[in-house]
Design an enzyme around this catalytic site. Structure first.
Site, PDB file in Angstrom:
ATOM      1  N   MET A  30       0.836  -1.202   0.000  1.00 15.29           N
ATOM      2  CA  MET A  30       0.000   0.000   0.000  1.00 15.29           C
ATOM      3  C   MET A  30       0.874   1.257   0.000  1.00 15.29           C
ATOM      4  O   MET A  30       0.405   2.353   0.308  1.00 15.29           O
ATOM      5  CB  MET A  30      -0.936   0.001   1.205  1.00 15.29           C
ATOM      6  CG  MET A  30      -1.935  -1.162   1.158  1.00 15.29           C
ATOM      7  SD  MET A  30      -3.451  -0.843   2.040  1.00 15.29           S
ATOM      8  CE  MET A  30      -2.841  -0.641   3.703  1.00 15.29           C
ATOM      9  N   LEU A  33       6.538   3.208   1.556  1.00 15.51           N
ATOM     10  CA  LEU A  33       7.464   2.077   1.661  1.00 15.51           C
ATOM     11  C   LEU A  33       8.524   2.283   2.740  1.00 15.51           C
ATOM     12  O   LEU A  33       8.947   3.406   3.004  1.00 15.51           O
ATOM     13  CB  LEU A  33       8.142   1.822   0.309  1.00 15.51           C
ATOM     14  CG  LEU A  33       7.213   1.473  -0.854  1.00 15.51           C
ATOM     15  CD1 LEU A  33       8.026   1.181  -2.119  1.00 15.51           C
ATOM     16  CD2 LEU A  33       6.317   0.276  -0.526  1.00 15.51           C
ATOM     17  N   GLY A  36      10.727  -2.829   5.720  1.00 14.45           N
ATOM     18  CA  GLY A  36       9.975  -4.083   5.629  1.00 14.45           C
ATOM     19  C   GLY A  36       9.662  -4.404   4.174  1.00 14.45           C
ATOM     20  O   GLY A  36       9.899  -5.525   3.702  1.00 14.45           O
ATOM     21  N   HIS A  37       9.162  -3.401   3.450  1.00 13.90           N
ATOM     22  CA  HIS A  37       8.863  -3.610   2.034  1.00 13.90           C
ATOM     23  C   HIS A  37      10.151  -3.901   1.256  1.00 13.90           C
ATOM     24  O   HIS A  37      10.180  -4.776   0.391  1.00 13.90           O
ATOM     25  CB  HIS A  37       8.194  -2.373   1.441  1.00 13.90           C
ATOM     26  CG  HIS A  37       6.886  -2.003   2.080  1.00 13.90           C
ATOM     27  ND1 HIS A  37       6.706  -0.858   2.809  1.00 13.90           N
ATOM     28  CD2 HIS A  37       5.696  -2.632   2.100  1.00 13.90           C
ATOM     29  CE1 HIS A  37       5.469  -0.785   3.242  1.00 13.90           C
ATOM     30  NE2 HIS A  37       4.823  -1.856   2.833  1.00 13.90           N
ATOM     31  N   GLN A 154      -3.180 -12.501   7.155  1.00 10.72           N
ATOM     32  CA  GLN A 154      -3.274 -12.197   5.727  1.00 10.72           C
ATOM     33  C   GLN A 154      -2.509 -13.223   4.905  1.00 10.72           C
ATOM     34  O   GLN A 154      -3.006 -13.736   3.894  1.00 10.72           O
ATOM     35  CB  GLN A 154      -2.708 -10.791   5.505  1.00 10.72           C
ATOM     36  CG  GLN A 154      -2.495 -10.400   4.069  1.00 10.72           C
ATOM     37  CD  GLN A 154      -2.083  -8.952   3.941  1.00 10.72           C
ATOM     38  OE1 GLN A 154      -2.893  -8.066   4.127  1.00 10.72           O
ATOM     39  NE2 GLN A 154      -0.830  -8.693   3.634  1.00 10.72           N
ATOM     40  N   SER A 186       6.341  -0.423  10.361  1.00 13.89           N
ATOM     41  CA  SER A 186       5.008  -0.341   9.763  1.00 13.89           C
ATOM     42  C   SER A 186       4.771   1.067   9.248  1.00 13.89           C
ATOM     43  O   SER A 186       5.250   2.039   9.847  1.00 13.89           O
ATOM     44  CB  SER A 186       3.948  -0.679  10.824  1.00 13.89           C
ATOM     45  OG  SER A 186       2.675  -0.236  10.408  1.00 13.89           O
ATOM     46  N   SER A 187       4.029   1.175   8.148  1.00 12.91           N
ATOM     47  CA  SER A 187       3.677   2.509   7.635  1.00 12.91           C
ATOM     48  C   SER A 187       2.914   3.289   8.696  1.00 12.91           C
ATOM     49  O   SER A 187       3.010   4.503   8.781  1.00 12.91           O
ATOM     50  CB  SER A 187       2.813   2.370   6.378  1.00 12.91           C
ATOM     51  OG  SER A 187       3.460   1.546   5.435  1.00 12.91           O
TER      52      SER A 187
END
Ligand code: AMP
Length: 280
Positions: A30, A33, A36-37, A154, A186-187
């Site tokens: 989403m 970034l 983690g991404h 998820q 986390s974002s």
């Protein structure tokens, strides 16, 4: 690195490479970034010749009182991180591009695995996630897709979707990346004030404490759960804290290697999730 907005362009780009016999990996995100991404992009790189990322804040997976509007968006910063991680193509569609018919007639609705963990407090969330992931899979048609274990439920539901619907895409789970202080990246960490961030550290701390208890022989799921609940003392409001089976997500009274300690908590206005695999 190319950034494209249209479904047709990304489909053609991927189809060309697969027709040449190359493997294509896909990492849906989403945006906003972070490390983690970036780690998922690296895992993707190790699994394929080409890496495609997507950036789409999917309205369908947010509840009416959730943070869709204020979810952090930073396409410029994202471009930099994706480029540095060696991503070759970024698919960044608009809402109209992803939902050209407006309201869908058909959704992917999980029948099992949603009465646990986040599914209980976020009705419709996983229907939104699975539907958009199925659409993205249909557009990109990758060989392999990478998801973080940070969003454990998820990952389990996406694996089941691919198996149950015979989608023929390999799913790879990647480890959770943490800041040096232990907080899972986390974002949504961007929402935390300095004081809230200090409180949030209690979440990873109780997970580590559970790992230590398990290592010293504790096998009682309820006692591990009680240890997780002690995070309340740090000023964190716990939504759930559970020790679950890694594939069914059922609560465990007796735990063995591979069981997952999962927690969701509210720190101020920010909802955070984290988990840890026992013995692993
Ligand atoms: P999001 O952009 O939050 O929807 O996440 C996109 C992907 O990144 C999902 O597969 C997440 O599980 C994964 N992800 C998010 N945070 C982390 C993290 N700290 N470590 C590893 N993967 C992550």
């Amino acid at each position: 690195m190319r950034v494209v907005e249209s479904r047709r362009e990304v489909a053609e780009w991927v189809a060309e490479r697969r027709a040449a016999g190359d493997r294509v990996a896909f990492v849906p995100t989403m945006g906003s970034l972070h490390e983690g991404h970036a780690s998922l992009f690296e895992v993707a790189r190790r699994n394929a010749d080409w890496v495609v990322g997507s950036i789409f804040v999917n309205p369908l997976q947010f509840g009416p009182t959730e943070d869709f509007e204020r979810y952090p968006r930073d396409l410029e910063g994202d471009g930099k991180i994706a480029r540095e991680a060696g991503v070759e193509l970024v698919f960044a569609p608009s809402v109209d591009e992803m939902y050209p018919a407006g309201e869908q007639w058909i959704y992917v609705v999980p029948e099992s695995g949603v009465d646990a963990l986040c599914g209980r407090s976020r009705p419709g969330h996983f229907r939104g996630v699975l539907t958009v992931v199925a659409k993205l899979f249909g557009i990109v048609r990758p060989d392999v897709a990478v998801f973080g274990r940070k969003d454990y439920q998820q990952l389990v539901l996406i694996r089941r979707m691919v198996d149950d619907l015979e989608l023929g895409i390999e799913i790879v789970g990647a480890p959770t990346i943490r800041d040096r202080d232990g907080l899972a990246v986390s974002s949504r960490n961007a929402y935390l004030s300095a004081e809230e961030r200090r409180r949030a550290l209690g979440i990873s701390a109780v997970l580590r404490a559970c790992q230590e208890l398990y290592a010293s022989g504790e096998r009682d799921g309820l006692r591990l759960r009680d240890r997780m609940l002690e995070v309340r003392a740090a000023g964190v409001e716990v939504e759930y804290a559970e020790v679950v089976d890694p594939s069914t997500l059922a609560s465990l009274s007796t735990v063995t290697d591979g069981a997952v300690c999962a927690i969701a908590a509210q720190v101020g206005r920010t909802r955070l999730i984290d988990n840890l695999v026992l013995g692993g």
